[in-house]
Scaffold this motif. Structure first.
Motif, short mmCIF file in Angstrom:
data_model
loop_
_atom_site.label_atom_id
_atom_site.label_comp_id
_atom_site.label_asym_id
_atom_site.label_seq_id
_atom_site.Cartn_x
_atom_site.Cartn_y
_atom_site.Cartn_z
N THR A 24 -6.09 19.95 -21.10
CA THR A 24 -7.20 19.09 -21.52
C THR A 24 -7.95 19.76 -22.68
O THR A 24 -7.87 20.99 -22.86
CB THR A 24 -8.19 18.86 -20.37
N PRO A 25 -8.72 18.98 -23.42
CA PRO A 25 -9.50 19.56 -24.53
C PRO A 25 -10.56 20.56 -24.08
O PRO A 25 -11.07 21.32 -24.89
CB PRO A 25 -10.13 18.34 -25.19
N ASN A 26 -10.90 20.56 -22.79
CA ASN A 26 -11.89 21.51 -22.28
C ASN A 26 -11.31 22.91 -22.15
O ASN A 26 -12.06 23.87 -21.97
CB ASN A 26 -12.41 21.06 -20.92
N HIS A 27 -9.98 23.01 -22.20
CA HIS A 27 -9.32 24.30 -22.07
C HIS A 27 -8.82 24.78 -23.43
O HIS A 27 -8.21 24.03 -24.18
CB HIS A 27 -8.15 24.20 -21.08
N VAL A 28 -9.09 26.05 -23.71
CA VAL A 28 -8.75 26.65 -25.00
C VAL A 28 -7.46 27.45 -24.89
O VAL A 28 -7.26 28.20 -23.92
CB VAL A 28 -9.90 27.56 -25.49
N CYS A 29 -6.62 27.30 -25.90
CA CYS A 29 -5.39 28.09 -26.02
C CYS A 29 -5.45 28.84 -27.35
O CYS A 29 -5.45 28.22 -28.41
CB CYS A 29 -4.16 27.19 -25.97
N ALA A 45 2.25 22.57 -30.94
CA ALA A 45 2.71 22.05 -29.65
C ALA A 45 1.59 22.10 -28.61
O ALA A 45 1.44 21.17 -27.80
CB ALA A 45 3.92 22.84 -29.17
N ALA A 46 0.81 23.18 -28.60
CA ALA A 46 -0.30 23.28 -27.65
C ALA A 46 -1.34 22.19 -27.92
O ALA A 46 -1.86 21.56 -27.00
CB ALA A 46 -0.93 24.66 -27.73
N ALA A 47 -1.64 21.98 -29.20
CA ALA A 47 -2.60 20.95 -29.56
C ALA A 47 -2.08 19.56 -29.20
O ALA A 47 -2.83 18.71 -28.69
CB ALA A 47 -2.91 21.02 -31.05
N ALA A 48 -0.80 19.33 -29.43
CA ALA A 48 -0.20 18.04 -29.11
C ALA A 48 -0.19 17.77 -27.61
O ALA A 48 -0.14 16.62 -27.18
CB ALA A 48 1.23 17.97 -29.65
N ASN A 49 -0.27 18.83 -26.80
CA ASN A 49 -0.34 18.69 -25.35
C ASN A 49 -1.78 18.57 -24.84
O ASN A 49 -2.01 18.65 -23.64
CB ASN A 49 0.36 19.86 -24.67
N GLY A 50 -2.71 18.38 -25.76
CA GLY A 50 -4.07 18.07 -25.36
C GLY A 50 -5.01 19.24 -25.25
O GLY A 50 -6.19 19.06 -24.91
N LEU A 51 -4.52 20.46 -25.52
CA LEU A 51 -5.38 21.62 -25.46
C LEU A 51 -6.18 21.79 -26.75
O LEU A 51 -5.71 21.40 -27.83
CB LEU A 51 -4.54 22.88 -25.22
N THR A 52 -7.36 22.36 -26.65
CA THR A 52 -8.07 22.79 -27.84
C THR A 52 -7.46 24.11 -28.27
O THR A 52 -7.59 25.13 -27.58
CB THR A 52 -9.57 22.96 -27.58
N THR A 53 -6.74 24.08 -29.37
CA THR A 53 -6.02 25.26 -29.83
C THR A 53 -6.86 26.01 -30.86
O THR A 53 -7.43 25.40 -31.77
CB THR A 53 -4.67 24.86 -30.45
N VAL A 54 -6.93 27.32 -30.70
CA VAL A 54 -7.62 28.17 -31.66
C VAL A 54 -6.58 29.10 -32.27
O VAL A 54 -6.01 29.94 -31.58
CB VAL A 54 -8.75 28.98 -31.01
N GLY A 55 -6.32 28.89 -33.55
CA GLY A 55 -5.31 29.68 -34.24
C GLY A 55 -5.92 30.87 -34.95
O GLY A 55 -6.95 30.74 -35.62
N LEU A 56 -5.29 32.04 -34.79
CA LEU A 56 -5.75 33.27 -35.43
C LEU A 56 -4.70 33.75 -36.41
O LEU A 56 -3.53 33.85 -36.07
CB LEU A 56 -6.01 34.36 -34.38
N ASP A 57 -5.13 34.06 -37.62
CA ASP A 57 -4.21 34.55 -38.64
C ASP A 57 -5.03 35.06 -39.81
O ASP A 57 -6.21 34.71 -39.96
CB ASP A 57 -3.25 33.45 -39.10
#
Length: 281
Positions: A24-29, A45-57
Motif C-alpha cells: 500500500t502507499p502507506n508502506h515505504v520501500c 516494480a515496487a511502485a507499480a505494486n502500490g508501494l511508496t518507493t524511495v529511490g537512492l542514488d
C-alpha cells in the motif's frame, strides 16, 4: 562485435503484480541504485505494486528518468540524492523516507565492478566497492530495522542483491566476490535477529542486461586475452544452460516476490536464478 549497452525497456505486462495487503502507499520501500539497471527496475516494480518507493542514488538525471517511468506505470517514486559512501547521506535519506510512511522494505542493489587480479587490485577501488556494496547495506539495515520494529505488526523485509559470485568465485573479481558473499551473510544475520518478523534474503543471478554487466566486457577481454564476443559466449554465458542474459525487470520481480506475503518462509534464504550456472556444470 558491437555491444548494445542500452537497457531493455520495461512494459507493464512484464512486472509481477501480487495481491498483498501490505503493498500500500502507506508502506515505504527504499531502493538503492535506482538510476539504472536492476535498481531502476526494482524501484519501478515496487511502485507499480502500490508501494511508496524511495529511490537512492547519486545520479540525479537518470534517477529522475526512473521517477518518470514509475509514474507511467501508475506508481509513485520519490528520489533522494544519496552518496552511499557517506554515512550522513544514508542517515538523512532514511530519516526523510520515514516521513513518507512506514518503512517496511529495503532493497540494497547499488553496486560497482572492477576487473583485476588480487596482486594488481587498487586498494582505493577495493575500499570503495566494500563501502558501497557491504558497509552501506549494513548501515541502511541498521537504520531501517528500528523503523520496521515500530510497524503495527513489527514486520519488514530487507532484500540484498547478491550474485552467482556469492556462490562461486571467478578470476579477477576478488572485491566483487567478497562483497557478494558478504551480502549473503548480512541477510542471514538480519534473519537470525529478526524473530521471523524482519526477514533478510538475497537474490543471486547470473549476468543481467545492465550497464554494469555490459560495461565490463572490454575489461574481461583485455584481462583474458580473448575477443569481446568470446567473453559473452564463453565466460559470461558459458556455464549457463540459458544463453541469453536476464533482463533487469526479471530480477526486480524476484524482489517483489521476496517482499510479498508469498515469501514468509524466505528467511535468510537466497533466490538463485542463474540459468543453471552454479549447480549444473
Amino acid at each position: 562485435m558491437t555491444i548494445d549497452t542500452n537497457e531493455p525497456s520495461i512494459t507493464p505486462t512484464e512486472i509481477l503484480n501480487l495481491p498483498d495487503p501490505a503493498f500500500t502507499p502507506n508502506h515505504v520501500c527504499l531502493v538503492t541504485g535506482c538510476a539504472t539497471g536492476i535498481g531502476r527496475a526494482t524501484a519501478i516494480a515496487a511502485a507499480a505494486n502500490g508501494l511508496t518507493t524511495v529511490g537512492l542514488d547519486i545520479n540525479v538525471a537518470e534517477s529522475q528518468k526512473t521517477q518518470a517511468l514509475a509514474a507511467e506505470m501508475g506508481g509513485r517514486m520519490i528520489f533522494i540524492e544519496t552518496d552511499l559512501s557517506r554515512d550522513s547521506d544514508i542517515e538523512t535519506a532514511v530519516a526523510e523516507a520515514a516521513g513518507y510512511g512506514s518503512i517496511r522494505y529495503l532493497a540494497n542493489i547499488a553496486g560497482l565492478q572492477h576487473i583485476d587480479a588480487i596482486e594488481n587490485f587498487p586498494m582505493e577501488k577495493y575500499d570503495l566497492m566494500q563501502r558501497i556494496m557491504v558497509r552501506a547495506p549494513f548501515l541502511l539495515s541498521k537504520q531501517v530495522i528500528p523503523h520496521m520494529r515500530k510497524n503495527a505488526d513489527g514486520m519488514g523485509a530487507i532484500g540484498n542483491m547478491a550474485s552467482v559470485h556469492g556462490h562461486i568465485c571467478t578470476l579477477n573479481k576478488p572485491a566483487y566476490n567478497i562483497a557478494k558473499f558478504g551480502l549473503r551473510a548480512l541477510s542471514q544475520s538480519i534473519s537470525a535477529e529478526g524473530e521471523g518478523k524482519i526477514r533478510g534474503f538475497t537474490v543471486s543471478t547470473g549476468f543481467v542486461k545492465t550497464p554494469l554487466a555490459l560495461g565490463q566486457i572490454p575489461d574481461q577481454a583485455r584481462q583474458r586475452g580473448i575477443s569481446e564476443e568470446a567473453v559473452v559466449r564463453d565466460v559470461m554465458m558459458g556455464h549457463s544452460r540459458i544463453k541469453e542474459m536476464m533482463s533487469p525487470v526479471e530480477v526486480a520481480n524476484l524482489f517483489v516476490f521476496g517482499f510479498s506475503r508469498f515469501a514468509n518462509y524466505l528467511v535468510g534464504g537466497d533466490l538463485l536464478f542463474d540459468g543453471g550456472m552454479v549447480l549444473t556444470y
